[in-house]
Scaffold this motif. Sequence first.
Motif, PDB file in Angstrom:
ATOM      1  N   SER A  53     -13.433 -14.858 103.033  1.00  0.00           N
ATOM      2  CA  SER A  53     -14.085 -15.900 103.851  1.00  0.00           C
ATOM      3  C   SER A  53     -15.512 -15.510 104.199  1.00  0.00           C
ATOM      4  CB  SER A  53     -13.260 -16.136 105.114  1.00  0.00           C
ATOM      5  OG  SER A  53     -13.899 -17.084 105.947  1.00  0.00           O
ATOM      6  N   LYS A  54     -15.716 -14.250 104.533  1.00  0.00           N
ATOM      7  CA  LYS A  54     -17.075 -13.793 104.904  1.00  0.00           C
ATOM      8  C   LYS A  54     -17.994 -13.812 103.684  1.00  0.00           C
ATOM      9  CE  LYS A  54     -17.985 -12.786 108.416  1.00  0.00           C
ATOM     10  NZ  LYS A  54     -18.657 -13.536 109.512  1.00  0.00           N
ATOM     11  N   GLN A  55     -17.422 -13.508 102.520  1.00  0.00           N
ATOM     12  CA  GLN A  55     -18.213 -13.526 101.294  1.00  0.00           C
ATOM     13  C   GLN A  55     -18.666 -14.943 100.980  1.00  0.00           C
ATOM     14  OE1 GLN A  55     -19.098 -10.737  99.238  1.00  0.00           O
ATOM     15  NE2 GLN A  55     -20.511 -12.348  98.520  1.00  0.00           N
ATOM     16  N   ASN A  56     -17.753 -15.876 101.176  1.00  0.00           N
ATOM     17  CA  ASN A  56     -18.106 -17.285 100.971  1.00  0.00           C
ATOM     18  C   ASN A  56     -19.202 -17.721 101.956  1.00  0.00           C
ATOM     19  OD1 ASN A  56     -16.262 -17.565  98.865  1.00  0.00           O
ATOM     20  ND2 ASN A  56     -14.596 -18.243 100.237  1.00  0.00           N
ATOM     21  N   GLU A  57     -19.059 -17.254 103.188  1.00  0.00           N
ATOM     22  CA  GLU A  57     -20.081 -17.574 104.215  1.00  0.00           C
ATOM     23  C   GLU A  57     -21.441 -17.026 103.816  1.00  0.00           C
ATOM     24  OE1 GLU A  57     -20.884 -16.996 109.021  1.00  0.00           O
ATOM     25  OE2 GLU A  57     -19.027 -16.245 108.106  1.00  0.00           O
ATOM     26  N   LEU A  58     -21.457 -15.814 103.258  1.00  0.00           N
ATOM     27  CA  LEU A  58     -22.712 -15.191 102.820  1.00  0.00           C
ATOM     28  C   LEU A  58     -23.320 -15.983 101.662  1.00  0.00           C
ATOM     29  CD1 LEU A  58     -24.783 -12.920 102.938  1.00  0.00           C
ATOM     30  CD2 LEU A  58     -23.288 -11.596 101.401  1.00  0.00           C
ATOM     31  N   ASN A  59     -22.480 -16.379 100.725  1.00  0.00           N
ATOM     32  CA  ASN A  59     -22.972 -17.148  99.580  1.00  0.00           C
ATOM     33  C   ASN A  59     -23.556 -18.485 100.036  1.00  0.00           C
ATOM     34  OD1 ASN A  59     -22.178 -15.094  97.879  1.00  0.00           O
ATOM     35  ND2 ASN A  59     -20.178 -16.033  97.400  1.00  0.00           N
ATOM     36  N   SER A  60     -22.875 -19.118 100.988  1.00  0.00           N
ATOM     37  CA  SER A  60     -23.358 -20.400 101.513  1.00  0.00           C
ATOM     38  C   SER A  60     -24.706 -20.227 102.218  1.00  0.00           C
ATOM     39  CB  SER A  60     -22.315 -20.980 102.459  1.00  0.00           C
ATOM     40  OG  SER A  60     -22.788 -22.180 103.041  1.00  0.00           O
ATOM     41  N   ALA A  61     -24.847 -19.162 102.985  1.00  0.00           N
ATOM     42  CA  ALA A  61     -26.106 -18.897 103.680  1.00  0.00           C
ATOM     43  C   ALA A  61     -27.241 -18.647 102.699  1.00  0.00           C
ATOM     44  CB  ALA A  61     -25.920 -17.708 104.616  1.00  0.00           C
ATOM     45  N   LYS A  62     -26.953 -17.933 101.620  1.00  0.00           N
ATOM     46  CA  LYS A  62     -27.986 -17.683 100.604  1.00  0.00           C
ATOM     47  C   LYS A  62     -28.387 -18.984  99.903  1.00  0.00           C
ATOM     48  CE  LYS A  62     -26.889 -12.853  99.564  1.00  0.00           C
ATOM     49  NZ  LYS A  62     -26.415 -11.896  98.545  1.00  0.00           N
TER      50      LYS A  62
END
Length: 374
Positions: free
Chosen positions: A189-198
């Motif tokens: 979930s955090k990885q997805n959040e990071l990808n979305s932020a990028k």
Amino acid sequence: MIIPLSIVGILAIGILEIEQVFLTQPPKAKTITANAQSQRNQVRSVTALGRLEPQGEVITVGGNVGERIGQLLVKEGQQVKLGNALAYLDSYQERLAEKNAAASQLEEARTRLKAESMFGTAQIQEAESRIKQIKTPQLSEIAAQKSTIAGIAVDLKAKEKDLERFYFLQKEGAISQQSLDDKALAVSSKQNELNSAKATLAKLEKSRNTSLQNAQAQVKSAEANLKLAESKVQLASADSNLKLAIARLERTIIRTPISGQILKVFAHSGEAISDQGIMRIGNTQQMYVVAEVYETDVSKVKVNQKALISSSAFPKTIEGVVEQVGLEVGKKDVLNTDPVAKIDARVVEVKIRLKDSHLIAGLTNLEVNVVIKP
């Protein structure tokens, strides 16, 4: 010896006659000497015929032959100053209307140019303002997004370490599979959040670049539109047309080329200009004599010699001073009624500046007699 009285009387008379002869001889000699001196002075003096003219000669003011005088502003005998208007030609009113129309067109062009410049400048300023709005706020938003990404990345690393630790504990049987799956889900979930932020950051940067390019293009477009609007106004052309109209108008105004007196008017209001011109002008405040000295006598004439000018039209003999001796030999020009005069004689013109010019100011071209003193 006694002398008779008759003889004594004769002797006395003879002696008196002899004394009279000797006494009267010196005065006779003086008279002869004085006459000789007078003859020498007369020989050294130079006589000539001359004509009166104003200083700078007589100027003929002319115009295009056949063109009519619309309005004459002066009369004979009037004093005028350099540049004064003497007359308006018949075409003056037409040229004046052309000049006024050209002046109005130039004023309209200036007003239009000012309006176009203000509008174009406003457009440029608006486009530049958009650039500022894009640069500062969006730059802050991008910076904030980068900070968010950095925070998410830190959380992700922490969760990844927890996941590794849970993998180890699960192998040891210290925790259940469910707990390990929860940690793995949290990392994903955090990885997805990071990808979305990028992705959001990339979108912000792309939008900012696109907006900047559009705003800069708007600035260039506004600047180009301003130049185009200024070129369409044709201010330089309107200004040239006005200058041309003024020049044409000025040609319909007859002005005096010198300060002087109107000697003769040839064309009055409504009359056409002839070969004689419009009028003649001369500076009669200072009169000159142009004396025609025979070429054989010109060597006796020098600058600053005194001269006596006479004529039956003068109230008295007028004095003058030789101011210029001509450099050219020509034929006689001054009229002479003497039938035996040397009409074809070759002469040199000598200019003599006169005193008491006011006495003869109205006698231009009058024939006069000139005696140039040694």
